[in-house]
Design a protein around this motif. Structure first.
Motif, PDB file in Angstrom:
ATOM      1  N   GLU A  35       0.828  -1.208   0.000  1.00  0.00           N
ATOM      2  CA  GLU A  35       0.000   0.000   0.000  1.00  0.00           C
ATOM      3  C   GLU A  35       0.865   1.261   0.000  1.00  0.00           C
ATOM      4  O   GLU A  35       0.641   2.179  -0.798  1.00  0.00           O
ATOM      5  CB  GLU A  35      -0.929   0.010   1.214  1.00  0.00           C
ATOM      6  N   GLN A  36       1.876   1.310   0.875  1.00  0.00           N
ATOM      7  CA  GLN A  36       2.747   2.483   0.924  1.00  0.00           C
ATOM      8  C   GLN A  36       3.538   2.626  -0.372  1.00  0.00           C
ATOM      9  O   GLN A  36       3.742   3.736  -0.855  1.00  0.00           O
ATOM     10  CB  GLN A  36       3.702   2.414   2.122  1.00  0.00           C
ATOM     11  N   GLN A  37       3.974   1.516  -0.944  1.00  0.00           N
ATOM     12  CA  GLN A  37       4.681   1.570  -2.223  1.00  0.00           C
ATOM     13  C   GLN A  37       3.767   2.117  -3.312  1.00  0.00           C
ATOM     14  O   GLN A  37       4.189   2.933  -4.133  1.00  0.00           O
ATOM     15  CB  GLN A  37       5.184   0.185  -2.631  1.00  0.00           C
ATOM     16  N   ALA A  38       2.523   1.680  -3.306  1.00  0.00           N
ATOM     17  CA  ALA A  38       1.571   2.153  -4.319  1.00  0.00           C
ATOM     18  C   ALA A  38       1.321   3.650  -4.169  1.00  0.00           C
ATOM     19  O   ALA A  38       1.296   4.392  -5.157  1.00  0.00           O
ATOM     20  CB  ALA A  38       0.260   1.383  -4.211  1.00  0.00           C
ATOM     21  N   VAL A  39       1.161   4.114  -2.922  1.00  0.00           N
ATOM     22  CA  VAL A  39       0.939   5.542  -2.686  1.00  0.00           C
ATOM     23  C   VAL A  39       2.171   6.340  -3.111  1.00  0.00           C
ATOM     24  O   VAL A  39       2.054   7.359  -3.807  1.00  0.00           O
ATOM     25  CB  VAL A  39       0.595   5.795  -1.197  1.00  0.00           C
ATOM     26  N   SER A  40       3.340   5.881  -2.714  1.00  0.00           N
ATOM     27  CA  SER A  40       4.579   6.580  -3.078  1.00  0.00           C
ATOM     28  C   SER A  40       4.794   6.582  -4.588  1.00  0.00           C
ATOM     29  O   SER A  40       5.176   7.599  -5.175  1.00  0.00           O
ATOM     30  CB  SER A  40       5.786   5.924  -2.404  1.00  0.00           C
ATOM     31  N   THR A  41       4.553   5.452  -5.217  1.00  0.00           N
ATOM     32  CA  THR A  41       4.724   5.358  -6.667  1.00  0.00           C
ATOM     33  C   THR A  41       3.735   6.260  -7.389  1.00  0.00           C
ATOM     34  O   THR A  41       4.089   6.938  -8.356  1.00  0.00           O
ATOM     35  CB  THR A  41       4.563   3.895  -7.129  1.00  0.00           C
ATOM     36  N   ASP A  42       2.499   6.301  -6.887  1.00  0.00           N
ATOM     37  CA  ASP A  42       1.488   7.156  -7.514  1.00  0.00           C
ATOM     38  C   ASP A  42       1.864   8.627  -7.374  1.00  0.00           C
ATOM     39  O   ASP A  42       1.755   9.400  -8.334  1.00  0.00           O
ATOM     40  CB  ASP A  42       0.113   6.897  -6.894  1.00  0.00           C
ATOM     41  N   LEU A  43       2.318   9.027  -6.198  1.00  0.00           N
ATOM     42  CA  LEU A  43       2.726  10.418  -5.994  1.00  0.00           C
ATOM     43  C   LEU A  43       3.917  10.763  -6.888  1.00  0.00           C
ATOM     44  O   LEU A  43       3.930  11.812  -7.534  1.00  0.00           O
ATOM     45  CB  LEU A  43       3.078  10.669  -4.523  1.00  0.00           C
ATOM     46  N   ALA A  44       4.893   9.863  -6.957  1.00  0.00           N
ATOM     47  CA  ALA A  44       6.063  10.101  -7.814  1.00  0.00           C
ATOM     48  C   ALA A  44       5.640  10.202  -9.278  1.00  0.00           C
ATOM     49  O   ALA A  44       6.136  11.058 -10.023  1.00  0.00           O
ATOM     50  CB  ALA A  44       7.087   8.986  -7.631  1.00  0.00           C
ATOM     51  N   ARG A  45       4.709   9.359  -9.688  1.00  0.00           N
ATOM     52  CA  ARG A  45       4.213   9.396 -11.061  1.00  0.00           C
ATOM     53  C   ARG A  45       3.533  10.722 -11.357  1.00  0.00           C
ATOM     54  O   ARG A  45       3.759  11.352 -12.383  1.00  0.00           O
ATOM     55  CB  ARG A  45       3.247   8.237 -11.304  1.00  0.00           C
ATOM     56  N   ARG A  46       2.700  11.179 -10.408  1.00  0.00           N
ATOM     57  CA  ARG A  46       2.001  12.457 -10.591  1.00  0.00           C
ATOM     58  C   ARG A  46       2.978  13.624 -10.654  1.00  0.00           C
ATOM     59  O   ARG A  46       2.845  14.514 -11.495  1.00  0.00           O
ATOM     60  CB  ARG A  46       1.011  12.686  -9.450  1.00  0.00           C
ATOM     61  N   LEU A  47       3.951  13.619  -9.742  1.00  0.00           N
ATOM     62  CA  LEU A  47       4.949  14.693  -9.742  1.00  0.00           C
ATOM     63  C   LEU A  47       5.765  14.679 -11.032  1.00  0.00           C
ATOM     64  O   LEU A  47       6.034  15.726 -11.619  1.00  0.00           O
ATOM     65  CB  LEU A  47       5.870  14.568  -8.531  1.00  0.00           C
ATOM     66  N   SER A  48       6.136  13.496 -11.469  1.00  0.00           N
ATOM     67  CA  SER A  48       6.912  13.375 -12.703  1.00  0.00           C
ATOM     68  C   SER A  48       6.100  13.874 -13.898  1.00  0.00           C
ATOM     69  O   SER A  48       6.629  14.577 -14.766  1.00  0.00           O
ATOM     70  CB  SER A  48       7.324  11.919 -12.914  1.00  0.00           C
ATOM     71  N   ALA A  49       4.824  13.520 -13.935  1.00  0.00           N
ATOM     72  CA  ALA A  49       3.967  13.977 -15.033  1.00  0.00           C
ATOM     73  C   ALA A  49       3.837  15.499 -15.022  1.00  0.00           C
ATOM     74  O   ALA A  49       3.838  16.143 -16.082  1.00  0.00           O
ATOM     75  CB  ALA A  49       2.588  13.328 -14.937  1.00  0.00           C
ATOM     76  N   LEU A  50       3.744  16.091 -13.828  1.00  0.00           N
ATOM     77  CA  LEU A  50       3.674  17.553 -13.741  1.00  0.00           C
ATOM     78  C   LEU A  50       4.984  18.185 -14.206  1.00  0.00           C
ATOM     79  O   LEU A  50       4.979  19.166 -14.960  1.00  0.00           O
ATOM     80  CB  LEU A  50       3.355  17.993 -12.313  1.00  0.00           C
ATOM     81  N   LEU A  51       6.108  17.636 -13.763  1.00  0.00           N
ATOM     82  CA  LEU A  51       7.410  18.166 -14.174  1.00  0.00           C
ATOM     83  C   LEU A  51       7.603  18.052 -15.685  1.00  0.00           C
ATOM     84  O   LEU A  51       8.192  18.928 -16.306  1.00  0.00           O
ATOM     85  CB  LEU A  51       8.543  17.453 -13.440  1.00  0.00           C
ATOM     86  N   ASP A  52       7.082  16.981 -16.268  1.00  0.00           N
ATOM     87  CA  ASP A  52       7.218  16.787 -17.713  1.00  0.00           C
ATOM     88  C   ASP A  52       6.459  17.842 -18.506  1.00  0.00           C
ATOM     89  O   ASP A  52       6.736  18.043 -19.678  1.00  0.00           O
ATOM     90  CB  ASP A  52       6.740  15.399 -18.126  1.00  0.00           C
ATOM     91  N   ARG A  53       5.508  18.509 -17.875  1.00  0.00           N
ATOM     92  CA  ARG A  53       4.735  19.539 -18.571  1.00  0.00           C
ATOM     93  C   ARG A  53       5.417  20.904 -18.539  1.00  0.00           C
ATOM     94  O   ARG A  53       4.943  21.846 -19.158  1.00  0.00           O
ATOM     95  CB  ARG A  53       3.324  19.614 -17.968  1.00  0.00           C
TER      96      ARG A  53
END
Length: 192
Positions: free
Chosen positions: A117-135
């Motif tokens: 669960e914590q890995q999924a939350v961390s991975t999701d947050l990292a994915r969201r941040l990465s997607a924002l940075l990519d913009r």
């Protein structure tokens, strides 16, 4: 993080002093790891690829020391120039190798890593941040990564990207404002 590296240490390392080379790598390695992790993120929930790339950067810095010339630009500009190229190489390789999925061997002892669960939350947050940075435009993304993830000063980042410290701060401010607008509360959904 690469703070103002002692010019004498750099000079000695360039001249082939092995002790100076080791001290120089000890100085630059932590900042390179943060930079590579920020640029490459997690693969399969781990930073293994980013850490490997940081190690490759260290080796490339060692191999390139004999070509380094002090031209009034901080040594960090030399190091992060190499790092940017190695990260780009790793990103191209990841795209090429995306179809290959390695399998891990079963664990022989209990795993102390965060649970699923914590890995999924961390991975999701990292994915969201990465997607924002990519913009963000490339220059703004690089400034945010060097200032926030690596922790360099505006002067140091300016030397790396070829801008004044004031221009770096302005670009950082604009990039953060753009990130806030792009995020628009979407990161608030993630549990801490």
């Amino acid at each position: 993080m690469i703070r103002a590296v002692d010019p004498e240490l750099v000079r000695n390392a360039v001249q082939g002093d092995r002790t100076a080379m080791a001290a120089l790598l000890t100085e630059v390695h932590p900042g390179l790891v943060r930079y590579c992790r920020a640029r490459l993120g997690r693969v399969g929930g781990a930073y293994t690829t980013a850490d490997d790339v940081a190690q490759e950067v260290c080796l490339a810095v060692l191999r390139s020391l004999n070509r380094y010339r002090d031209q009034g630009v901080p040594f960090a500009a030399f190091v992060y120039g190499i790092a940017a190229h190695k990260v780009a190489d790793a990103q191209r390789a990841a795209v090429r190798d995306a179809a290959v999925t390695p399998t891990d061997a079963p664990l022989e002892r209990p795993d102390a890593a965060p649970g699923p669960e914590q890995q999924a939350v961390s991975t999701d947050l990292a994915r969201r941040l990465s997607a924002l940075l990519d913009r963000l435009p490339d220059a703004q993304r690089e400034i945010i990564l060097l200032r926030v993830a690596v922790g360099l000063s505006a002067d140091e980042v300016g030397a790396i990207v070829g801008m004044t410290a004031a221009a770096v701060r302005m670009a950082q401010s604009r990039a953060l404002a753009r990130l806030r607008t792009l995020a628009d509360g979407s990161l608030d959904e993630v549990a801490a």
